[in-house]
Design an enzyme around this catalytic site. Structure first.
Site, PDB file in Angstrom:
ATOM      1  CG  ASP A  12      -2.206   5.034   4.904  1.00  0.00           C
ATOM      2  OD1 ASP A  12      -2.099   3.960   5.550  1.00  0.00           O
ATOM      3  OD2 ASP A  12      -3.127   5.366   4.236  1.00  0.00           O
ATOM      4  CG  ASP A  30     -10.190   7.203   6.524  1.00  0.00           C
ATOM      5  OD1 ASP A  30      -9.166   7.159   6.006  1.00  0.00           O
ATOM      6  OD2 ASP A  30     -10.259   7.282   7.937  1.00  0.00           O
ATOM      7  NE  ARG A  68     -11.021  -1.202   3.414  1.00  0.00           N
ATOM      8  CZ  ARG A  68     -11.522  -1.534   4.434  1.00  0.00           C
ATOM      9  NH1 ARG A  68     -12.756  -2.191   4.588  1.00  0.00           N
ATOM     10  NH2 ARG A  68     -11.101  -1.241   5.719  1.00  0.00           N
ATOM     11  CE  LYS A 114      -3.379   2.696   2.914  1.00  0.00           C
ATOM     12  NZ  LYS A 114      -4.310   2.538   3.966  1.00  0.00           N
ATOM     13  CE  LYS A 123      -6.738   8.508   7.938  1.00  0.00           C
ATOM     14  NZ  LYS A 123      -7.540   7.216   8.846  1.00  0.00           N
ATOM     15  CG  ASP A 155      -5.691   7.797   4.693  1.00  0.00           C
ATOM     16  OD1 ASP A 155      -6.673   8.501   4.160  1.00  0.00           O
ATOM     17  OD2 ASP A 155      -5.748   6.635   5.331  1.00  0.00           O
ATOM     18  CD  GLU A 183      -6.681   5.147   2.290  1.00  0.00           C
ATOM     19  OE1 GLU A 183      -7.727   5.095   3.174  1.00  0.00           O
ATOM     20  OE2 GLU A 183      -5.669   4.893   2.657  1.00  0.00           O
TER      21      GLU A 183
HETATM   22  N1  BES Z   1      -4.504   4.305   6.832  1.00  0.00           N
HETATM   23  C1  BES Z   1      -5.716   3.863   7.633  1.00  0.00           C
HETATM   24  C2  BES Z   1      -5.583   2.857   8.619  1.00  0.00           C
HETATM   25  C3  BES Z   1      -4.621   3.322   9.833  1.00  0.00           C
HETATM   26  C4  BES Z   1      -5.087   3.737  10.821  1.00  0.00           C
HETATM   27  C5  BES Z   1      -3.306   2.896   9.868  1.00  0.00           C
HETATM   28  C6  BES Z   1      -4.199   4.339  11.958  1.00  0.00           C
HETATM   29  C7  BES Z   1      -2.339   3.153  10.859  1.00  0.00           C
HETATM   30  C8  BES Z   1      -3.007   3.964  12.108  1.00  0.00           C
HETATM   31  C9  BES Z   1      -6.806   3.420   6.589  1.00  0.00           C
HETATM   32  O1  BES Z   1      -6.706   3.814   5.290  1.00  0.00           O
HETATM   33  C10 BES Z   1      -8.006   3.577   7.158  1.00  0.00           C
HETATM   34  O2  BES Z   1      -8.304   4.933   7.510  1.00  0.00           O
HETATM   35  N2  BES Z   1      -8.808   2.550   7.608  1.00  0.00           N
HETATM   36  C11 BES Z   1     -10.078   3.005   8.213  1.00  0.00           C
HETATM   37  C12 BES Z   1     -11.153   1.848   7.494  1.00  0.00           C
HETATM   38  C13 BES Z   1     -12.560   2.125   7.868  1.00  0.00           C
HETATM   39  C14 BES Z   1     -13.029   3.418   7.562  1.00  0.00           C
HETATM   40  C15 BES Z   1     -13.173   0.980   7.403  1.00  0.00           C
HETATM   41  C16 BES Z   1     -10.071   2.414   9.647  1.00  0.00           C
HETATM   42  O3  BES Z   1      -9.108   1.686  10.034  1.00  0.00           O
HETATM   43  O4  BES Z   1     -10.555   3.173  10.616  1.00  0.00           O
HETATM   44 ZN    ZN Z   2      -4.996   4.679   4.691  1.00  0.00          ZN
HETATM   45 MN    MN Z   3      -7.714   5.741   5.228  1.00  0.00          MN
END
Ligand code: BES
Ligand code: ZN
Ligand code: MN
Length: 497
Positions: free
Chosen positions: A287, A346, A350, A264, A276, A269, A348
């Site tokens: 990220d 958010d 996947r 990734k 966020k 992000d 993104e």
């Molecule tokens: N990059 C984030 C995941 C992340 C969060 C990595 C904190 C390291 C620390 C990812 O893109 C994300 O925002 N995922 C969301 C998915 C949700 C919206 C289904 C998450 O984990 O909250």
């Molecule tokens: Zn992310």
């Molecule tokens: Mn995200």
């Protein structure tokens, strides 16, 4: 810093600093430690009585000019209880030692392993020294000054009969692997304005040229031509266009199906329209760590001359809110042709990984491993202690588990149950991109599984493992580069899956 093997008795070597390892002792030290105790006026037994030093993991004591030794000082480094000693004990001990002025401010040091002289321990000790010396002040790749050491040479002491060759290669290997992990740390920590998808692609091309593998870059037009709907959707909110990087390392046999690594590469992000919170948002410059691990693994595999064909696929993009950004409720069509209802912009990672996994079909791969800072829910599974992972093939997951044991980069397998795939079905499209809060790490994996071809696949979620919150013996606070040792070990010990 140069690593080399020297045939010498510890007493005879005239280095600035000699490092001697010891397991914990609870009585007068024995063997080599007994000689050192005698040579230093029984300081080791005295310190045992005062409970200042007993050889526990993380403890050190410096002895200056012990009788009969030619070195300037001896650092005795604790390994912990004998029955628990493994390669990582040496990595940790050397991580602690790396921050001592008595080694990092001198020119020449030697390591005496005594009864522990084994290639795995030698490699780990070299890794521990370099990884522990890493400082984040100057994050520019290719600049060695980000190592907090003046040490010019680190010598591994061997006796004549044990032979130098295997220790030379173990030490050199440890150095190359640590440098790979340091590269991943630097890329990971680089601010997003210095590592836009375009700049990232340039840096990957520079590294490919330097270390002898190939790097092809798809620009936004080529990405559109490939119909990578996930990459396009995530990238469309940004003024910085996305890039798709294809890295290729050739092994011995051109015809052999490659192992494909997918990382990734979200260079920043924000969450997009599903913005966020601003607290800690700056951490989202990291990220792209999964992709940094893939890039650093290719560099390392090329330097080690790994005899297998390896492909690295990196979708690199920002995730920004803007007038052109994707919106919750939008439905997009992925490269594979499947439609996805965007519930949360958010989620993104996947989307871009799915297109990359689908792209991997081009290579008819032996196996595909993806690695990503994918879900915040990782914090509630293993926290900062290890990375949850899933896979569809037990030989591949076994390989990853063994690599974790070999390298002390911990992973733990989670189930890939049908429930998590079901959670990703949409009423109006083929899939949704968010399965909500329950089992967020596993529903994300369930989403990805829809884009996996007829090959063994594993997915490693390194959200939070990309970051060391406090600092440990060989991982200073900040970007950890977690995953490089693991993936390099998987590739080096590859077995047919
Ligand atoms: N990059 C984030 C995941 C992340 C969060 C990595 C904190 C390291 C620390 C990812 O893109 C994300 O925002 N995922 C969301 C998915 C949700 C919206 C289904 C998450 O984990 O909250
Ligand atoms: Zn992310
Ligand atoms: Mn995200």
């Amino acid at each position: 810093m140069n690593v080399q093997v020297t045939a010498s008795r510890p007493e005879d070597i005239a280095v600035d600093t000699l490092v001697v390892f010891t397991t914990s002792y609870d009585a007068i030290p024995r063997g080599a430690m007994k000689s050192l105790d005698d040579a230093s006026g029984n300081i080791l037994s005295t310190l045992l009585d005062s409970e200042e030093f007993s050889g526990a993991s993380g403890e050190t004591v410096t002895l200056y000019r012990p009788d009969g030794y030619s070195c300037g000082r001896v650092i005795v480094a604790g390994l912990g209880a004998k029955q628990d000693v493994d390669a990582d004990s040496f990595r940790r001990a050397m991580g602690v030692v790396s921050r001592m002025k008595g080694i990092r401010s001198v020119g020449r040091a030697a390591l005496s392993f005594d009864a522990h002289l084994e290639p795995a321990n030698v490699g780990a000790a070299v890794e521990g020294y370099l990884l522990g010396s890493f400082k984040l002040l100057n994050y520019k790749t290719g600049d060695d000054s980000s190592l907090d050491t003046k040490l010019e040479s680190l010598e591994i002491l061997v006796d004549k009969k044990s032979g130098a060759r295997k220790f030379e290669s173990a030490a050199e290997r440890g150095k190359i692997i640590a440098e790979g992990q340091i590269l991943a740390r630097r890329l990971s920590a680089t601010p997003a304005n210095d590592l836009t998808p375009k700049k990232y692609a340039k840096e990957a091309q520079r590294l490919a040229k330097e270390f002898g593998f190939s790097c092809t870059v798809l620009d936004e037009k080529a990405i559109a031509k490939e119909k990578m709907g996930g990459v396009i959707a995530v990238g469309q909110g940004s003024a910085e266009p996305p890039r798709f990087l294809i890295l290729e390392h050739k092994g011995r046999n051109d015809k052999q199906a490659p192992i494909v690594l997918v990382g990734k590469g979200v260079t920043f992000d924000t969450g997009g329209i599903s913005l966020k919170p601003s607290l800690n948002m700056h951490e989202m410059k990291q990220d792209m760590t999964g992709s940094a691990v893939v890039l650093a693994t290719l560099v390392t595999a090329a330097r080690l001359g790994v005899k297998r064909n390896i492909v690295g696929l990196i979708p690199a993009t920002e995730n920004m809110p803007s007038g052109t950004a994707i919106k919750p409720g939008d439905i997009i069509t992925m490269r594979k042709g499947k439609t996805v209802e965007i519930i949360n912009t958010d989620a993104e990672g996947r989307l871009i990984l799915a297109d990359a996994l689908d792209y991997a079909n081009k290579y008819k791969p032996q196996a595909v491993i993806d690695i990503a800072t994918l879900t915040g829910a990782c914090l509630f599974i293993l926290g900062y202690a290890g990375a949850p992972f899933v896979g569809n093939n037990s030989k591949l997951t076994d390989l990853i588990r063994e690599a974790a044991a070999n390298t002390a980069e911990r992973v733990w397998e989670m189930p890939l149950w049908d429930d998590f795939k079901q959670a990703m079905k949409s009423d109006i499209a083929d899939l949704v991109n968010s399965g909500g809060r329950p089992a967020g790490t596993l529903t994300a994996a369930g989403f990805l599984s829809n884009f996996v071809g007829d090959w063994p696949w594993a997915h490693i979620d390194i959200a939070y493992m990309d970051m060391e919150p406090k600092g440990t013996p060989y991982t200073p606070k900040g970007a950890s580069g977690f995953g490089v040792r693991l993936l390099v070990d998987v590739l080096a010990n590859w077995k047919k899956v």
